[in-house]
Each structure stands twice: as structure tokens, then as C-alpha cells.
Design a protein around this motif. Structure first.
Motif, PDB file in Angstrom:
ATOM      1  N   GLY B 163       0.815  -1.214   0.000  1.00 26.48           N
ATOM      2  CA  GLY B 163       0.000   0.000   0.000  1.00 26.48           C
ATOM      3  C   GLY B 163       0.841   1.253   0.000  1.00 26.48           C
ATOM      4  N   PHE B 164       0.501   2.174  -0.907  1.00 26.13           N
ATOM      5  CA  PHE B 164       1.182   3.466  -0.958  1.00 26.13           C
ATOM      6  C   PHE B 164       0.280   4.525  -0.345  1.00 26.13           C
ATOM      7  N   TYR B 199       1.966  -7.428   4.921  1.00 28.55           N
ATOM      8  CA  TYR B 199       1.496  -6.096   4.508  1.00 28.55           C
ATOM      9  C   TYR B 199       2.697  -5.154   4.511  1.00 28.55           C
ATOM     10  N   ILE B 200       3.004  -4.620   3.344  1.00 29.92           N
ATOM     11  CA  ILE B 200       4.084  -3.634   3.230  1.00 29.92           C
ATOM     12  C   ILE B 200       3.464  -2.273   2.966  1.00 29.92           C
ATOM     13  N   ALA B 201       3.739  -1.307   3.849  1.00 37.17           N
ATOM     14  CA  ALA B 201       3.255   0.060   3.647  1.00 37.17           C
ATOM     15  C   ALA B 201       4.406   0.898   3.111  1.00 37.17           C
ATOM     16  N   GLY B 219       1.933  -1.612   8.980  1.00 41.43           N
ATOM     17  CA  GLY B 219       2.590  -2.571   8.100  1.00 41.43           C
ATOM     18  C   GLY B 219       3.538  -3.484   8.864  1.00 41.43           C
ATOM     19  N   ASP B 220       3.714  -4.724   8.346  1.00 35.81           N
ATOM     20  CA  ASP B 220       4.778  -5.579   8.884  1.00 35.81           C
ATOM     21  C   ASP B 220       6.108  -4.933   8.560  1.00 35.81           C
ATOM     22  N   ILE B 221       6.162  -4.364   7.355  1.00 37.46           N
ATOM     23  CA  ILE B 221       7.336  -3.629   6.914  1.00 37.46           C
ATOM     24  C   ILE B 221       6.848  -2.255   6.478  1.00 37.46           C
ATOM     25  N   VAL B 262      10.168   3.768  11.004  1.00 36.66           N
ATOM     26  CA  VAL B 262      10.123   3.323   9.609  1.00 36.66           C
ATOM     27  C   VAL B 262      11.296   2.377   9.395  1.00 36.66           C
ATOM     28  N   ASP B 263      11.068   1.277   8.647  1.00 35.99           N
ATOM     29  CA  ASP B 263      12.125   0.283   8.447  1.00 35.99           C
ATOM     30  C   ASP B 263      13.257   0.756   7.551  1.00 35.99           C
ATOM     31  N   ARG B 264      12.884   1.342   6.424  1.00 34.73           N
ATOM     32  CA  ARG B 264      13.885   1.727   5.430  1.00 34.73           C
ATOM     33  C   ARG B 264      13.382   2.874   4.566  1.00 34.73           C
TER      34      ARG B 264
END
Lengths: 264, 288
Positions: B163-164, B199-201, B219-221, B262-264
Motif C-alpha cells: 500500500g502506498f 502487509y508492506i506500507a 505494516g509488517d514492513i 520506519v524500516d527503510r
């Protein structure tokens, strides 16, 4: 019959009982527990264990404070992320010990400041929404004064949400809405009308299950009324099959969509 | 030439700061360059388009949802879902009908999010992409409904969600029902997650308010585009509250990485590859 803005004023009125007032008025044996175990203890949210008659319950309340000194100490009832994290810690504790959770909501909104952002205000609220949606004990939320947007919702994902007659619940404050719409925060009266934020509006849109009448009642009478209402409701919720309870909680919020029916 | 943005003047800094070259083009009547808000140099539009709307200094211009879908999914793989859902003026909010009409004209979309299925580097996923030129990506009942349905579909089919986000938050014009979308979407994310799905946000400029306080942060990520403004309260509101100027870089993507939220950072160069790798790493052996 009060106008929308008169209700906003009533909800914010000096001398209106705050979260701690409701805890003391309804429960016995309240033991406050502090801190989120991560950063600090947020004084804008009070929580702990208490008894509802003989039943141990976890109670969490937003607390605005009475006089100026208290208000400053309570940050005017605007929680920081650690407040929401403390609330979540106490809810998880309730889940472990099979205690139902009762939340009293009264805030103009989650605190907006540098520290709050640095410590993830958005993340803290989001986590509460997700975790409360799956918490394996009954949750009842009662809106007792101001229901200010996401900061209020973070304690109001529940199996039933009740609302005092003179409380309000809104996506944005009337002042914020007025300054966006008319570039004039003084048009808050008109904005309050437009936002449909009163308890009757919430009942009609099914956002709350019950409106708790205030007219002609003293607060001790309201506490007594809430006490028996909570008792009966929790008895019913606790007897439900857990997966049915969680499913009903999901569906309760799932229904709010573009095709939603209104309740007459 | 695209006409989006032509009908709508930017109302605030958030909208101004993220002008897409398409807007500028319409405004300047085919002037072939756009001023970069970061390096203050004029960038040739052709170069910008070739570089996925990234300036040579690294500034990421705002991207429309359709452009982003083209950029991120494998050609021809995207299949839109619930594209016809339209908002109703449920609480009869002054000016909302007109505002919706303008938003539809300005964006060419029916609502502020586009949902569907597609593949990224060959991996199937469900995708939602928010649309900045539709009322600044604000979430009302339709946005909430579309995202909820997407997560429910993804749960039923054991698919990951990418999701963006780009949004000013909950949509004031739908009142309390907008606020309820935060809980509703969070419930759908929870069910998708409980079933073991990824789920990647990807947070893009700007992601604020009720979106940050719901599915953006669930998100998971969680990835973020360079320089994206991400926060709960908007910077202007904070400045008004504390009566101080905010420090440089406050609430920017890099700041959120530093603070651990935030992850990255995911620059557009390499963004598709990164998403494809993450999706591949989570492919389920037992999945049908």
C-alpha cells in the motif's frame, strides 16, 4: 433541547466530572497502575484495577484535571504516545487475567508537540486500534465529555460505545473545522452544527449503542445508572463465545461505509 | 497534455510543495521545466518523466496514483477493484458535493484511493495507491471501504498487500464516519495479519493525521520515500501550538527511520526491485 454548540460547551464546562470522577463514582477498590514500561508515565491517562461489585475489572480514563494546577499536571487531558502505550499495556494485562476493560474517553485530542511526534503519536494510536480490535476480553467505552478525533478513538474501539447526553464526538474540533472552512475559528458554532457531533447524531449513525441521559439527574445518579448498566452488559458479553464477541466487534466498525443505513 | 490540477489552486504548503510536473505544465502552458523545491533549479520535464519524477538532486516529486501503478506493477498486470464506489454526502456537509465534483475533475479519479491486484516482479499482491490530487488523499467512507475490502480480499486469497499512502488524514466533510474508517481499516489489517499475510506500507509525501494513526503505521514492513513528510499532527499545527519553529528535517522520512518508526528509506530508483525481493522472501510454500 441544546444546540450542537451548547453541547460542546457543556462537554467542556468547568466542574464537569472528569475521568477519575467516573472511576471513583462507579467502582470500588481502585488501584492505579502507572507507566508504559517504555518511556514514562503519562498523567493525561489514568488506569488500573478496580471492582465493579465483586468483579475485578481494568479501568482506563482520560483525565483533564479540575483546577489550573491539576490541568497543567494532566496536560489538559491530551495524551502523549506513552499514555496510549500505558493504556495498551493495561489492556494486555486485563486480557491475561480475564478482566473486562472499561474506558472513559474525554480529550480534546492527542497531544500535538515535538516530543509526541518523536515518540510516534500516530504509531501509538494505530497500535491501539489494531490491538483493541483483537483483545480477547470485553471492552466497553464511555464518551463522557470531549471525543476529540483519533486521540479519543484510541480508547474507543470496543464491543459497545456509550455516550453521555452532553458529550460530543468529532473527527475535528469545531474550531479546527471553522478555520479550515471559513478561515475563522470563531465560527465554531456553525461548524459544530455541520459536523453532526452530538450524542443523538451518534446514535442515529450507530456510532454509539446508548446515550446516557443527563437532564434532571445528578452525577451520582448517573454513576449508579452506569454501574448497573455496565454490570448487566458485561455479564452478557462475558457469556458470549470469544470468537463471536470478536466477530461482532469487527462488524460493529465494519458497517460504517458509503452505503450505511441510518437509524431513526 | 494532462489537465489534472488545472482546475484547482493549491490551498496550502502541503499541496504547493508537492506539485507534480503535470500541474506545473498546465499552469505554465507547456513550459518544459519545473522548479525543484529542494535544489531550486529548473528541471526539464522530459528528464523528470524519464526519471520517475525524481530530480537529479534526489527530490521526489509527488506522483499520481495511476502513474505509480504503472511504475510499480508489471506491465498489464494491474486489475482494478471497486473502482465505481462513490462518496455520498452523508452528513450534508456544506460545500462537500461541489468539492467532490472538483476533486473528480482535478484528479480524473472517482475517489482518493485506487485498489486492485497485480504483480510486482512476478509476485502477486493486492495493491492500494492513494491519490494526492483527490482532496489531498483524505479518507472518507469510500476510501475506508475500498481499503477494507482489499484487505478482506487479500485475507480470503492469502495474498500480501502493498500500500502506498499519501493523505492529509480523515476527511472532515464526512464527519465521524471518516473517523470510524480508522478503526474499520485497522480491523481489516488485523485479520489479514492474524492469517499470516504480509502487509508492506510505503509512505509517500505527505502521510499525516488519521492515516498515520491507522493503516500507514500498521505494516509488517514500513518503507518511506526520501524526504516524505510523515506525522500525526501537521507541522503548521504543531508550530501554532508550541509557538516555535520546527527543526530542519523534523517529521521527514529520514527522521522517522532515526526514531525507529520506519524500516527503510525506499528511493524510487530500486523501489520496485526492493518490493519484489520482499514479496519473494515472503512467498508461502503452501500457498495455492
Amino acid at each position: 433541547m441544546k444546540t450542537a454548540y451548547e453541547k460542546v460547551q457543556a462537554a467542556r464546562a468547568k466542574g464537569r466530572p472528569s475521568g477519575l470522577g467516573f472511576i471513583r463514582g462507579i467502582f470500588s477498590d481502585f488501584i492505579e497502575l502507572h507507566g508504559d514500561r517504555r518511556f514514562a508515565d503519562d498523567t493525561a491517562i489514568v488506569g488500573g484495577i478496580a471492582r465493579l461489585r465483586e468483579k475485578p475489572v481494568t479501568v482506563i480514563a482520560m483525565e483533564k484535571g479540575g483546577n489550573t494546577k491539576e490541568k497543567l499536571f494532566r496536560n489538559f487531558g491530551s495524551p502523549n504516545p506513552e499514555g496510549y502505550r500505558k493504556a495498551l499495556r493495561l489492556m494486555k494485562q486485563a486480557e491475561k487475567f480475564h478482566r473486562p476493560v472499561i474506558c472513559f474517553v474525554d480529550t480534546s485530542g492527542a497531544f500535538c508537540g515535538i516530543g509526541a511526534e518523536e515518540r510516534g503519536q500516530g504509531q501509538a494510536i494505530a497500535e491501539n486500534l489494531v490491538e483493541m480490535m483483537g483483545l480477547r476480553v470485553p471492552i466497553i467505552a464511555v464518551l463522557i465529555g470531549e471525543g476529540g478525533s483519533g486521540g479519543a478513538l484510541a480508547l474507543a474501539v470496543a464491543d459497545e460505545v456509550w455516550m453521555l447526553e452532553n458529550a460530543f464526538y468529532s473527527v475535528i474540533s469545531p474550531e479546527g473545522c471553522a478555520s479550515i472552512l471559513w478561515k475563522d475559528a470563531k465560527k465554531n458554532k456553525e461548524a459544530a452544527e455541520c459536523l453532526k457531533l452530538t450524542a443523538e447524531d451518534m446514535k442515529r449513525m450507530r456510532v454509539v449503542e446508548r446515550v446516557i441521559p443527563e437532564e434532571g439527574r445528578t452525577f451520582p445518579e448517573i454513576y449508579a445508572y452506569l454501574e448497573s448498566l455496565l454490570w448487566n452488559t458485561l455479564e452478557e458479553k462475558e457469556n458470549r463465545d470469544l470468537s463471536a464477541l470478536l466477530d461482532a466487534r469487527y462488524q460493529r466498525f465494519r458497517q460504517f461505509g458509503p452505503m450505511q443505513e441510518m437509524q431513526e | 497534455m494532462q489537465l489534472q490540477g488545472f482546475f484547482k489552486k493549491p490551498k496550502n504548503e502541503l499541496e504547493k510543495g508537492g506539485r507534480t510536473p503535470a500541474n506545473a505544465m498546465a499552469e505554465a502552458h507547456a513550459e518544459p521545466s519545473e522548479l525543484c523545491p529542494s535544489c531550486k533549479k529548473a528541471v526539464l520535464l522530459n528528464e523528470l518523466w524519464d526519471n520517475n519524477l525524481v530530480c537529479s538532486c534526489g527530490h521526489h516529486f509527488r506522483m499520481n496514483a495511476r502513474q505509480r501503478i504503472d511504475f510499480i506493477t508489471d506491465p498489464g498486470s494491474f486489475c482494478e477493484m471497486d473502482g465505481d464506489l462513490r462518496a455520498r454526502d452523508v452528513i450534508e456537509f456544506p460545500g462537500y458535493e461541489k468539492k467532490l465534483k472538483h476533486a473528480r475533475l482535478a484528479s480524473g479519479e472517482k475517489e482518493a484511493v485506487i485498489c486492485g491486484t497485480g504483480t510486482i516482479g512476478g509476485s502477486a499482491c493486492c495493491l492500494f495507491v492513494m491519490e494526492p490530487s483527490f482532496m489531498m488523499g483524505s479518507m472518507g467512507t469510500v476510501v475506508g471501504e475500498k481499503i477494507t475490502r482489499l484487505f478482506e480480499y487479500a485475507t480470503a486469497h492469502s495474498l500480501p498487500v502493498v500500500g502506498f499512502t499519501v493523505s492529509g488524514g480523515a476527511r472532515m466533510q464526512e464527519g465521524i464516519l471518516s473517523l470510524m474508517q480508522m478503526a474499520k481499516t485497522s480491523g481489516a489489517v488485523r485479520r489479514h495479519s492474524d492469517a499470516g499475510n504480509l502487509y508492506i506500507a510505503v509512505l509517500t509525501d505527505p502521510t499525516t493525521g488519521g492515516i498515520t494513526a491507522s493503516f500507514a503505521m500498521e505494516g509488517d514492513i514500513i518503507l518511506a520515500e526520501p524526504g516524505a513528510l510523515i506525522g500525526f499532527a501537521g507541522p503548521r499545527v504543531i508550530e501554532q501550538t508550541i509557538r516555535k519553529k520546527l527543526p530542519e528535517g523534523f517529521q521527514r522520512a529520514e527522521f522517522l527511520v532515526e526514531r525507529g518508526f520506519v524500516d527503510r528509506i525506499a528511493p524510487r530508483a530500486g523501489q520496485k526491485k526492493l518490493l519484489a525481493r520482499l514479496l519473494q522472501l515472503h512467498e508461502r510454500r503452501t500457498a495455492q
